[in-house]
Design a protein around this motif. Structure first.
Motif, PDB file in Angstrom:
ATOM      1  N   GLU A  83     -11.757   0.413   9.134  1.00 30.25           N
ATOM      2  CA  GLU A  83     -11.871   1.602   9.983  1.00 30.25           C
ATOM      3  C   GLU A  83     -12.694   1.349  11.243  1.00 30.25           C
ATOM      4  O   GLU A  83     -12.341   1.816  12.331  1.00 30.25           O
ATOM      5  N   ALA A  84     -13.776   0.598  11.120  1.00 32.43           N
ATOM      6  CA  ALA A  84     -14.629   0.325  12.283  1.00 32.43           C
ATOM      7  C   ALA A  84     -13.860  -0.458  13.341  1.00 32.43           C
ATOM      8  O   ALA A  84     -13.947  -0.156  14.541  1.00 32.43           O
ATOM      9  N   ARG A  85     -13.115  -1.451  12.921  1.00 34.55           N
ATOM     10  CA  ARG A  85     -12.353  -2.260  13.876  1.00 34.55           C
ATOM     11  C   ARG A  85     -11.183  -1.468  14.458  1.00 34.55           C
ATOM     12  O   ARG A  85     -10.920  -1.538  15.665  1.00 34.55           O
ATOM     13  N   ALA A  86     -10.466  -0.738  13.629  1.00 39.89           N
ATOM     14  CA  ALA A  86      -9.342   0.068  14.120  1.00 39.89           C
ATOM     15  C   ALA A  86      -9.818   1.089  15.146  1.00 39.89           C
ATOM     16  O   ALA A  86      -9.141   1.321  16.158  1.00 39.89           O
ATOM     17  N   SER A  87     -10.984   1.661  14.918  1.00 40.69           N
ATOM     18  CA  SER A  87     -11.514   2.662  15.845  1.00 40.69           C
ATOM     19  C   SER A  87     -11.749   2.072  17.232  1.00 40.69           C
ATOM     20  O   SER A  87     -11.599   2.755  18.239  1.00 40.69           O
ATOM     21  N   VAL A  88     -12.115   0.801  17.283  1.00 48.31           N
ATOM     22  CA  VAL A  88     -12.279   0.137  18.580  1.00 48.31           C
ATOM     23  C   VAL A  88     -10.938   0.089  19.317  1.00 48.31           C
ATOM     24  O   VAL A  88     -10.871   0.386  20.515  1.00 48.31           O
ATOM     25  N   LEU A  89      -9.878  -0.253  18.610  1.00 42.72           N
ATOM     26  CA  LEU A  89      -8.565  -0.297  19.253  1.00 42.72           C
ATOM     27  C   LEU A  89      -8.140   1.089  19.727  1.00 42.72           C
ATOM     28  O   LEU A  89      -7.589   1.237  20.823  1.00 42.72           O
ATOM     29  N   TYR A  90      -8.418   2.123  18.930  1.00 43.10           N
ATOM     30  CA  TYR A  90      -8.112   3.489  19.361  1.00 43.10           C
ATOM     31  C   TYR A  90      -8.942   3.873  20.588  1.00 43.10           C
ATOM     32  O   TYR A  90      -8.430   4.491  21.521  1.00 43.10           O
ATOM     33  N   SER A  91     -10.195   3.482  20.600  1.00 42.44           N
ATOM     34  CA  SER A  91     -11.060   3.784  21.738  1.00 42.44           C
ATOM     35  C   SER A  91     -10.578   3.079  23.004  1.00 42.44           C
ATOM     36  O   SER A  91     -10.582   3.659  24.095  1.00 42.44           O
ATOM     37  N   MET A  92     -10.168   1.834  22.863  1.00 44.96           N
ATOM     38  CA  MET A  92      -9.653   1.103  24.021  1.00 44.96           C
ATOM     39  C   MET A  92      -8.388   1.767  24.551  1.00 44.96           C
ATOM     40  O   MET A  92      -8.226   1.922  25.770  1.00 44.96           O
ATOM     41  N   ALA A  93      -7.498   2.188  23.655  1.00 41.32           N
ATOM     42  CA  ALA A  93      -6.278   2.882  24.073  1.00 41.32           C
ATOM     43  C   ALA A  93      -6.620   4.223  24.718  1.00 41.32           C
ATOM     44  O   ALA A  93      -5.971   4.639  25.679  1.00 41.32           O
ATOM     45  N   TYR A  94      -7.638   4.891  24.211  1.00 43.65           N
ATOM     46  CA  TYR A  94      -8.082   6.158  24.783  1.00 43.65           C
ATOM     47  C   TYR A  94      -8.568   5.950  26.217  1.00 43.65           C
ATOM     48  O   TYR A  94      -8.235   6.711  27.115  1.00 43.65           O
ATOM     49  N   GLN A  95      -9.340   4.896  26.413  1.00 41.77           N
ATOM     50  CA  GLN A  95      -9.925   4.635  27.726  1.00 41.77           C
ATOM     51  C   GLN A  95      -8.900   4.095  28.723  1.00 41.77           C
ATOM     52  O   GLN A  95      -8.886   4.511  29.882  1.00 41.77           O
ATOM     53  N   MET A  96      -8.038   3.172  28.284  1.00 44.91           N
ATOM     54  CA  MET A  96      -7.142   2.457  29.200  1.00 44.91           C
ATOM     55  C   MET A  96      -5.687   2.870  29.075  1.00 44.91           C
ATOM     56  O   MET A  96      -4.850   2.397  29.831  1.00 44.91           O
ATOM     57  N   GLY A  97      -5.388   3.679  28.077  1.00 43.61           N
ATOM     58  CA  GLY A  97      -4.004   3.980  27.765  1.00 43.61           C
ATOM     59  C   GLY A  97      -3.447   2.918  26.834  1.00 43.61           C
ATOM     60  O   GLY A  97      -3.977   1.797  26.764  1.00 43.61           O
ATOM     61  N   VAL A  98      -2.407   3.266  26.111  1.00 40.44           N
ATOM     62  CA  VAL A  98      -1.803   2.324  25.172  1.00 40.44           C
ATOM     63  C   VAL A  98      -1.266   1.115  25.925  1.00 40.44           C
ATOM     64  O   VAL A  98      -1.409  -0.030  25.478  1.00 40.44           O
ATOM     65  N   GLY A 100      -2.454  -0.199  28.560  1.00 37.90           N
ATOM     66  CA  GLY A 100      -3.599  -1.044  28.880  1.00 37.90           C
ATOM     67  C   GLY A 100      -4.020  -1.897  27.696  1.00 37.90           C
ATOM     68  O   GLY A 100      -4.326  -3.085  27.848  1.00 37.90           O
ATOM     69  N   LEU A 101      -4.016  -1.299  26.511  1.00 41.07           N
ATOM     70  CA  LEU A 101      -4.359  -2.055  25.303  1.00 41.07           C
ATOM     71  C   LEU A 101      -3.358  -3.173  25.054  1.00 41.07           C
ATOM     72  O   LEU A 101      -3.743  -4.264  24.626  1.00 41.07           O
ATOM     73  N   THR A 102      -2.094  -2.948  25.338  1.00 37.68           N
ATOM     74  CA  THR A 102      -1.079  -3.984  25.098  1.00 37.68           C
ATOM     75  C   THR A 102      -1.312  -5.222  25.957  1.00 37.68           C
ATOM     76  O   THR A 102      -0.806  -6.300  25.632  1.00 37.68           O
ATOM     77  N   GLN A 103      -2.081  -5.087  27.037  1.00 38.92           N
ATOM     78  CA  GLN A 103      -2.364  -6.232  27.904  1.00 38.92           C
ATOM     79  C   GLN A 103      -3.351  -7.216  27.265  1.00 38.92           C
ATOM     80  O   GLN A 103      -3.514  -8.328  27.747  1.00 38.92           O
ATOM     81  N   PHE A 104      -3.993  -6.817  26.181  1.00 45.91           N
ATOM     82  CA  PHE A 104      -4.947  -7.676  25.480  1.00 45.91           C
ATOM     83  C   PHE A 104      -4.211  -8.513  24.433  1.00 45.91           C
ATOM     84  O   PHE A 104      -4.567  -8.530  23.260  1.00 45.91           O
ATOM     85  N   LYS A 105      -3.172  -9.204  24.864  1.00 40.14           N
ATOM     86  CA  LYS A 105      -2.302  -9.947  23.957  1.00 40.14           C
ATOM     87  C   LYS A 105      -3.055 -10.980  23.125  1.00 40.14           C
ATOM     88  O   LYS A 105      -2.868 -11.056  21.908  1.00 40.14           O
ATOM     89  N   LYS A 106      -3.904 -11.772  23.760  1.00 39.54           N
ATOM     90  CA  LYS A 106      -4.633 -12.815  23.029  1.00 39.54           C
ATOM     91  C   LYS A 106      -5.611 -12.198  22.028  1.00 39.54           C
ATOM     92  O   LYS A 106      -5.763 -12.702  20.916  1.00 39.54           O
ATOM     93  N   ALA A 107      -6.268 -11.124  22.417  1.00 40.22           N
ATOM     94  CA  ALA A 107      -7.198 -10.453  21.496  1.00 40.22           C
ATOM     95  C   ALA A 107      -6.436  -9.861  20.314  1.00 40.22           C
ATOM     96  O   ALA A 107      -6.862 -10.002  19.164  1.00 40.22           O
ATOM     97  N   ARG A 127     -10.977  -7.669  32.825  1.00 38.81           N
ATOM     98  CA  ARG A 127     -11.370  -6.721  33.875  1.00 38.81           C
ATOM     99  C   ARG A 127     -12.077  -5.516  33.246  1.00 38.81           C
ATOM    100  O   ARG A 127     -13.059  -5.007  33.776  1.00 38.81           O
ATOM    101  N   TRP A 128     -11.570  -5.072  32.111  1.00 35.65           N
ATOM    102  CA  TRP A 128     -12.165  -3.945  31.384  1.00 35.65           C
ATOM    103  C   TRP A 128     -13.642  -4.217  31.088  1.00 35.65           C
ATOM    104  O   TRP A 128     -14.497  -3.343  31.300  1.00 35.65           O
ATOM    105  N   ALA A 129     -13.958  -5.423  30.620  1.00 35.90           N
ATOM    106  CA  ALA A 129     -15.345  -5.771  30.287  1.00 35.90           C
ATOM    107  C   ALA A 129     -16.201  -5.842  31.546  1.00 35.90           C
ATOM    108  O   ALA A 129     -17.396  -5.501  31.508  1.00 35.90           O
TER     109      ALA A 129
END
Length: 156
Positions: A83-98, A100-107, A127-129
């Motif tokens: 849950e803790a890790r999944a929440s980070v992905l949801y937060s990133m999608a919230y901030q950058m849009g889905v 935007g999250l898809t651009q983190f291919k290597k991660a 760039r996000w960081a």
């Protein structure tokens, strides 16, 4: 308030009156964009009650989760997350849009392989960081450790 909403509340903060976000968009509540970039704030003459903002946040997160289901890389990464890790992905999608999250291919691929340090490093090499270094560091640390950042529980 669920853990993901606590994370969003911590990261976005709360404002009941319209303000400009860091990108110059009229925004309110938990970082909800309400108008075009540089639109005059005097065009937004309302106050958002916190209870309405929390309901709006819940509805938006459900819509976001549904949208994320359409991306196989995101779904494969989420399948490896607690849950803790999944929440980070949801937060990133919230901030950058889905998208935007898809651009983190290597991660996302590192997460799929449970290579948490690689995922953290890929997140921080972005760039996000550079734009939101404190948030990115908290999120990258949480991805690596799988443990909640203690500050999130203070937002309720």
């Amino acid at each position: 308030m669920s853990s993901i909403t606590q994370l969003i509340a911590y990261e976005e903060g709360w404002r009941s009156k319209p303000y400009y976000c860091s990108e110059g968009y009229p925004t309110i509540g938990f970082g909800f964009r309400v108008g075009p970039q540089s639109a005059p704030l005097n065009q937004y003459q309302f106050t958002l009650p916190r209870v309405a903002g929390e309901a709006w946040l819940q509805a938006y997160l459900e819509m976001l989760k549904d949208s994320m289901e359409g991306y196989s890389d995101i779904q494969a990464a989420l399948a490896q997350c607690n849950e803790a890790r999944a929440s980070v992905l949801y937060s990133m999608a919230y901030q950058m849009g889905v998208s935007g999250l898809t651009q983190f291919k290597k991660a996302l691929h590192a997460i799929q392989r449970n290579h948490w340090l690689d995922a953290k490093n890929e997140m921080l090499d972005s760039r996000w960081a550079r734009q939101t270094p404190n948030r990115a560091q908290r999120h990258a640390d949480q991805i690596q450790s799988g443990l909640w950042f203690s500050g999130y529980s203070d937002t309720v």
